[in-house]
Design a protein around this motif. Structure first.
Motif, mmCIF file in Angstrom:
data_model
loop_
_atom_site.group_PDB
_atom_site.id
_atom_site.type_symbol
_atom_site.label_atom_id
_atom_site.label_comp_id
_atom_site.label_asym_id
_atom_site.label_seq_id
_atom_site.Cartn_x
_atom_site.Cartn_y
_atom_site.Cartn_z
ATOM 1 N N ASP A 177 0.856 -1.188 0.000
ATOM 2 C CA ASP A 177 0.000 0.000 0.000
ATOM 3 C C ASP A 177 0.894 1.240 0.000
ATOM 4 O OD1 ASP A 177 -1.942 1.920 0.268
ATOM 5 O OD2 ASP A 177 -2.892 1.040 2.036
ATOM 6 N N LYS A 178 1.498 1.507 -1.122
ATOM 7 C CA LYS A 178 2.479 2.593 -1.207
ATOM 8 C C LYS A 178 1.876 3.975 -0.997
ATOM 9 C CE LYS A 178 5.628 -0.251 -3.924
ATOM 10 N NZ LYS A 178 4.847 -1.490 -3.805
ATOM 11 N N PRO A 179 0.642 4.267 -1.470
ATOM 12 C CA PRO A 179 0.063 5.575 -1.142
ATOM 13 C C PRO A 179 -0.025 5.810 0.363
ATOM 14 C CG PRO A 179 -1.184 4.536 -2.902
ATOM 15 C CD PRO A 179 -0.227 3.501 -2.392
ATOM 16 N N ALA A 180 -0.318 4.756 1.125
ATOM 17 C CA ALA A 180 -0.378 4.898 2.576
ATOM 18 C C ALA A 180 0.995 5.217 3.148
ATOM 19 C CB ALA A 180 -0.931 3.615 3.205
ATOM 20 N N VAL A 181 2.041 4.594 2.613
ATOM 21 C CA VAL A 181 3.404 4.871 3.072
ATOM 22 C C VAL A 181 3.737 6.345 2.863
ATOM 23 C CG1 VAL A 181 5.854 4.369 2.747
ATOM 24 C CG2 VAL A 181 4.174 2.515 2.608
ATOM 25 N N PHE A 182 3.436 6.861 1.680
ATOM 26 C CA PHE A 182 3.763 8.252 1.387
ATOM 27 C C PHE A 182 2.911 9.208 2.217
ATOM 28 C CE2 PHE A 182 4.856 6.444 -3.012
ATOM 29 C CZ PHE A 182 6.143 6.149 -2.611
ATOM 30 N N ALA A 183 1.627 8.882 2.404
ATOM 31 C CA ALA A 183 0.757 9.738 3.212
ATOM 32 C C ALA A 183 1.203 9.764 4.670
ATOM 33 C CB ALA A 183 -0.689 9.251 3.110
ATOM 34 N N GLU A 184 1.571 8.604 5.199
ATOM 35 C CA GLU A 184 2.032 8.534 6.581
ATOM 36 C C GLU A 184 3.378 9.234 6.760
ATOM 37 O OE1 GLU A 184 0.774 6.543 9.825
ATOM 38 O OE2 GLU A 184 -0.378 8.043 8.749
ATOM 39 N N THR A 185 4.246 9.101 5.780
ATOM 40 C CA THR A 185 5.530 9.795 5.837
ATOM 41 C C THR A 185 5.309 11.303 5.870
ATOM 42 O OG1 THR A 185 6.636 7.995 4.653
ATOM 43 C CG2 THR A 185 7.719 10.142 4.637
ATOM 44 N N PHE A 186 4.432 11.781 5.019
ATOM 45 C CA PHE A 186 4.101 13.210 5.001
ATOM 46 C C PHE A 186 3.541 13.643 6.357
ATOM 47 C CE2 PHE A 186 1.722 17.024 4.085
ATOM 48 C CZ PHE A 186 2.406 17.637 3.053
ATOM 49 N N ARG A 187 2.676 12.823 6.940
ATOM 50 C CA ARG A 187 2.021 13.174 8.203
ATOM 51 C C ARG A 187 3.024 13.346 9.341
ATOM 52 N NH1 ARG A 187 0.499 10.704 12.760
ATOM 53 N NH2 ARG A 187 1.263 8.663 12.055
ATOM 54 N N LYS A 227 9.825 5.072 -12.162
ATOM 55 C CA LYS A 227 10.256 6.436 -11.825
ATOM 56 C C LYS A 227 9.082 7.404 -11.863
ATOM 57 C CE LYS A 227 13.769 9.869 -13.184
ATOM 58 N NZ LYS A 227 12.893 11.030 -13.462
ATOM 59 N N GLY A 228 8.275 7.306 -12.915
ATOM 60 C CA GLY A 228 7.126 8.201 -13.033
ATOM 61 C C GLY A 228 6.096 7.980 -11.945
ATOM 62 N N GLU A 229 5.869 6.710 -11.570
ATOM 63 C CA GLU A 229 4.918 6.416 -10.502
ATOM 64 C C GLU A 229 5.403 6.973 -9.173
ATOM 65 O OE1 GLU A 229 3.122 2.202 -12.290
ATOM 66 O OE2 GLU A 229 4.826 2.185 -10.889
ATOM 67 N N TYR A 230 6.691 6.826 -8.904
ATOM 68 C CA TYR A 230 7.248 7.362 -7.658
ATOM 69 C C TYR A 230 7.003 8.871 -7.574
ATOM 70 C CZ TYR A 230 10.016 5.123 -3.972
ATOM 71 O OH TYR A 230 10.425 4.493 -2.812
ATOM 72 N N GLU A 231 7.334 9.563 -8.639
ATOM 73 C CA GLU A 231 7.168 11.022 -8.657
ATOM 74 C C GLU A 231 5.709 11.415 -8.491
ATOM 75 O OE1 GLU A 231 10.956 11.918 -11.676
ATOM 76 O OE2 GLU A 231 8.934 11.608 -12.469
ATOM 77 N N ALA A 232 4.818 10.707 -9.178
ATOM 78 C CA ALA A 232 3.394 11.050 -9.131
ATOM 79 C C ALA A 232 2.800 10.820 -7.751
ATOM 80 C CB ALA A 232 2.632 10.236 -10.182
ATOM 81 N N TRP A 233 3.168 9.705 -7.098
ATOM 82 C CA TRP A 233 2.562 9.399 -5.812
ATOM 83 C C TRP A 233 3.141 10.232 -4.685
ATOM 84 C CZ3 TRP A 233 -1.977 7.694 -5.640
ATOM 85 C CH2 TRP A 233 -2.467 6.867 -6.646
ATOM 86 N N LEU A 234 4.384 10.627 -4.782
ATOM 87 C CA LEU A 234 4.916 11.565 -3.798
ATOM 88 C C LEU A 234 4.227 12.927 -3.929
ATOM 89 C CD1 LEU A 234 8.739 10.729 -3.907
ATOM 90 C CD2 LEU A 234 7.206 10.447 -1.945
ATOM 91 N N ALA A 235 4.013 13.353 -5.149
ATOM 92 C CA ALA A 235 3.310 14.621 -5.379
ATOM 93 C C ALA A 235 1.873 14.543 -4.864
ATOM 94 C CB ALA A 235 3.327 14.972 -6.861
ATOM 95 N N ALA A 236 1.216 13.404 -5.076
ATOM 96 C CA ALA A 236 -0.160 13.239 -4.613
ATOM 97 C C ALA A 236 -0.245 13.302 -3.090
ATOM 98 C CB ALA A 236 -0.719 11.911 -5.117
ATOM 99 N N ALA A 237 0.814 12.872 -2.410
ATOM 100 C CA ALA A 237 0.840 12.921 -0.945
ATOM 101 C C ALA A 237 1.096 14.326 -0.423
ATOM 102 C CB ALA A 237 1.903 11.971 -0.408
#
Length: 291
Positions: A177-187, A227-237
């Protein structure tokens, strides 16, 4: 329980079992070269890919000799990563650092040295065997400004806006669940906080099916983002200043990469305080089992 959740739980258990076995091998004196294979295996294709002097792959050899000489042998043997995030995170005295998927504790111990007695280094891991090994290594190293937490990187057990830097070494690719990882990291990051991650990243032309054909999920390959997915999901977070830079090849179309990003200083932390179990997970760019 949905089929997707069942698949995610099964993958998470495979990862936990693999790394529990790796920790057990180290504590029993068998040694390890990464991804749970014995030290003389060469980290074959089913694991993490071979390493050579010209093209390093995974493990403690990716750390400078001076860093390795300052660490307990068992911390080095348990190193399963694809880079050295402490070398790129630009840590400063007094900072609070969190290592996602801290394993045997090598990056936590190195971070603790860099932030000094006035700083703090947390390690987060879901595997009891790795946590036990990491705590033993911290005691042997005489590290007093470290703390190891049990939990999942998709639900970080720390309050919001309490961490200056989040690091991770070849672990995000293992998450289901990578979106959760990025969201939690941001939090958990303070406004202005930053990430310095090393991870396996695919070239954009590789589909999820292509990645799965090149290696197993627990071998750091099938779950890798492009690479593109990483950039997009970090931006989304909510992250800005995002960069994903390849460092060395670990497979056909797959690379170790350094990922950096920053939480904006004007970020409204109140909008990121949703508890992990109550958040809405954004859909990934693909419908594969990875992510």
């Amino acid at each position: 329980m949905t089929h997707q959740h069942t698949d995610q739980d099964a993958l998470r258990e495979q990862v936990r079992a693999r790394y529990a076995a790796a920790a057990t091998k180290v504590t029993s004196g068998q040694g390890d070269c990464g991804c749970g294979q014995p030290a003389d295996c060469g980290c074959g294709d089913g694991c993490c890919g071979a390493a050579t002097a010209e093209e390093p792959g995974f493990g403690a050899e990716l750390y400078a000799t001076l860093d390795r000489d300052r660490l307990p042998d068992r911390a080095l043997l348990a190193s399963l990563g694809c880079g050295n995030p402490t070398a790129v995170a630009e840590l400063h005295q007094g900072e609070t650092v969190l290592d996602l998927g801290s394993g045997g504790g090598i990056d936590v111990l190195l971070s603790a040295r860099r932030v000094g007695p006035s700083g703090k280094a947390y390690g987060l891991d879901m595997t009891e065997e790795m946590l036990a090994l990491a705590r033993t290594n911290a005691t042997e190293a005489g590290a007093t400004n470290v703390e190891f937490l049990k939990g999942q990187i998709e639900a970080i057990p720390l309050p919001a806006a309490t961490v200056d830097v989040v690091i991770s070494n070849c672990v995000v690719n293992l998450s289901t669940d990578k979106p959760a990882v990025f969201a939690e990291t941001f939090r958990v990051l303070k406004p202005g906080g930053r990430i310095g991650i090393t991870d396996v990243v695919a070239e954009d032309q590789l589909s999820p099916t292509d990645r799965a054909e090149r290696g197993a999920w627990v071998g750091c390959i099938a779950g890798a983002l492009s690479k593109g997915e990483y950039e997009a999901w970090l931006a989304a977070a909510g992250f800005t200043g995002i960069s994903v830079a390849f460092t060395h090849q670990v497979g056909d179309g797959l690379h170790s990469a350094i990922i950096k990003a920053t939480k904006p200083r004007d970020a409204d932390a109140a909008t990121r305080l949703t508890a992990p179990m109550g958040r809405t997970i954004l859909p990934m760019a693909s419908d594969s089992a990875c992510c």
